[in-house]
Enzyme design. Structure first.
Site, short mmCIF file in Angstrom:
data_model
loop_
_atom_site.label_atom_id
_atom_site.label_comp_id
_atom_site.label_asym_id
_atom_site.label_seq_id
_atom_site.Cartn_x
_atom_site.Cartn_y
_atom_site.Cartn_z
CE1 TYR A 1 -9.45 1.16 -64.05
CE2 TYR A 1 -8.62 -1.04 -64.13
CZ TYR A 1 -9.36 0.23 -64.63
OH TYR A 1 -10.09 -0.08 -65.85
CG MET B 1 -11.64 -7.71 -67.12
SD MET B 1 -13.11 -7.27 -68.00
CE MET B 1 -14.07 -6.47 -66.80
CE LYS C 1 -14.17 -32.40 -58.36
NZ LYS C 1 -14.46 -33.03 -57.02
NE ARG D 1 -19.68 -32.81 -51.37
CZ ARG D 1 -18.67 -32.89 -52.14
NH1 ARG D 1 -17.87 -31.54 -52.22
NH2 ARG D 1 -18.07 -33.86 -52.46
C1 LIG Z 1 -13.53 -33.83 -56.30
C2 LIG Z 1 -13.76 -35.25 -55.99
C3 LIG Z 1 -12.83 -35.94 -55.68
C4 LIG Z 1 -11.34 -35.80 -55.95
O1 LIG Z 1 -10.69 -35.21 -55.03
P1 LIG Z 1 -9.11 -34.53 -54.88
O2 LIG Z 1 -8.98 -34.43 -53.51
O3 LIG Z 1 -9.18 -33.70 -55.95
O4 LIG Z 1 -8.50 -35.99 -55.24
C5 LIG Z 1 -13.06 -37.30 -55.41
N1 LIG Z 1 -14.48 -37.51 -55.27
C6 LIG Z 1 -15.52 -36.80 -55.33
C7 LIG Z 1 -17.01 -37.08 -54.80
C8 LIG Z 1 -15.18 -35.24 -55.42
O5 LIG Z 1 -16.14 -34.60 -55.55
#
Ligand SMILES: *Cc1c(COP(=O)(O)O)cnc(C)c1O
Length: 394
Positions: A287, A335, A37, A138
């Site tokens: 800066y 930047m 992700k 969540r």
């Molecule tokens: C990001 C995420 C993971 C992975 O977590 P890590 O700590 O990076 O291994 C697993 N499950 C869900 C639902 C996540 O959002």
């Protein structure tokens, strides 16, 4: 096209080795889903998804349907789990790209049902994973919403309850009580799912910390008591970092020690010296002139700035590597540029490679170093590396 010299190197061989090591912690109890992700934690989604699949991953986890489409294009055979929700109008893409959605809101189920019916999908043919809120508050169905959520999988529905998922939110904590409570809640929910006559295939639980701490077997036991197979979802560890466990973590299991030696960081972030100058004592740098030369100084301009994801708080407070040595960042980070004080490092010149994150010679700067200096976690250090920083496979 050649880009300005600010790039990230991705060592996909290391990612493969990391996956294979993690698989030794999961097998034979559990399957692993490779979390890719957020553009593979900034490492590059297509590169990392294909590397994980080469290493044996059958499942990939992405944030969004958009990311799912990219993962599907790179990996035609993998199961692609979309963990961050399906939004209005995305049902058609879920079907077209054979994505597996995590669902918990009635609206998400509506969206998928409507798209499935429009596509003439057969009953029980579109897989989804139902997320259960076991305490993180969540995402996920809470205790009060379970019955209604399960009713959506009535006979004749095109949707198939393929998996049940929850997120352990304190697997790195010392006493393990939070995880125990979450798994107990999950146990109860699995009982209710069984009572409702539903037979999901997967129990999808646990991040890197849970896996590295040796929880795969516990999760697999819970799954098998209800006739399911276990799946864990490592992200962080796949990219070669071992989660920091609570210092009071009891009886650090051998898997944690093994992870610390076996996991190899996948990402290095580099730039080059663009120009050099010598300034006299009293000259100010950057800066608002927050850095003042105390003597005649040699300064190296480098092609990385906060728009590339280099945290501006690191100005005057952090060192990068050049010629195998640590050079302080002098003045505010701009930047697109920053300045290193290389007065103490002989021979620095235009074109020299500068390591922002990674190793040079016998020196290493880790994502933990960046995170500590900017009061955040390594996950954020990785994910804020800018889109314009080219990811190069090495
Ligand atoms: C990001 C995420 C993971 C992975 O977590 P890590 O700590 O990076 O291994 C697993 N499950 C869900 C639902 C996540 O959002």
């Amino acid at each position: 096209m050649k880009t300005r010299p600010c790039w990230v190197e991705i060592d996909t061989k290391r990612l493969e080795a990391n996956f294979q090591f993690l698989n030794t912690l999961a097998a034979p109890h559990a399957e692993l889903l490779a979390i890719v992700k957020a553009n593979a934690y900034g490492h590059g989604l297509s590169l990392c998804a294909t590397a994980a699949v080469r290493a044996g991953a059958r499942w990939l986890g992405v944030t969004s349907v958009e990311e799912g489409v990219v993962a599907r294009a790179a990996c035609p055979e993998a199961h692609v789990l979309v963990i961050g929700g399906v939004f209005p109008g995305q049902g058609v893409d879920v079907l077209q790209h054979r994505l597996t959605a995590v669902v918990w809101e009635p609206g998400q189920l509506d969206e998928l049902e409507t798209a499935s019916q429009a596509a003439g999908a057969k009953p029980n043919s579109i897989p989804v994973h139902l997320e259960i809120d076991t305490g993180m508050s969540r995402q996920g169905v809470d205790a009060g919403g379970l019955e209604l959520a399960l009713a959506r999988f009535r006979p004749g529905s095109p949707l198939k309850l393929e998996g049940v998922m929850t997120h352990l939110f304190a697997a790195d904590e010392a006493d393990g009580r939070v995880t125990e409570t979450q798994l107990a809640r999950l146990d109860k929910v699995l009982g209710e799912i069984g009572t409702a006559g539903l037979l999901p295939e997967w129990l999808n639980v646990g991040n890197s910390a849970a896996l590295v701490a040796g929880q795969a077997e516990t999760i697999a036991d819970l799954a098998s008591r209800h006739g399911l197979r276990a799946m864990l979802r490592p992200g962080f560890a796949l990219y070669g970092l071992t989660p920091d466990f609570d210092p009071d973590f009891q009886n650090v299991p051998p898997s944690v020690t093994a992870a610390r030696t076996k996991l190899q960081p996948v990402l290095s972030w580099k730039t080059r010296v663009v120009s050099m100058r010598t300034v006299p004592a009293g000259a100010v740098v950057g800066y608002n002139g927050t850095f003042v030369a105390t003597e005649s100084m040699r300064l190296a301009l480098i092609a990385v700035g906060y728009a590339d994801g280099l945290d501006r708080h690191l100005g005057n407070r952090f060192r990068l590597l050049v010629r195998g040595q640590r050079a302080p960042l002098a003045g505010r980070i701009s930047m697109d540029q920053a300045v290193l004080d290389v007065t103490e490092i002989p021979g620095v010149n235009v074109g020299d490679e500068v390591v922002v994150l990674g190793s040079q010679g016998d020196q290493t700067i880790t994502a933990f170093d960046h995170a500590t200096a900017t009061d955040t976690i390594p996950w954020e250090v990785f994910t804020r590396i800018g889109q314009r920083v080219q990811r190069v496979e090495v």
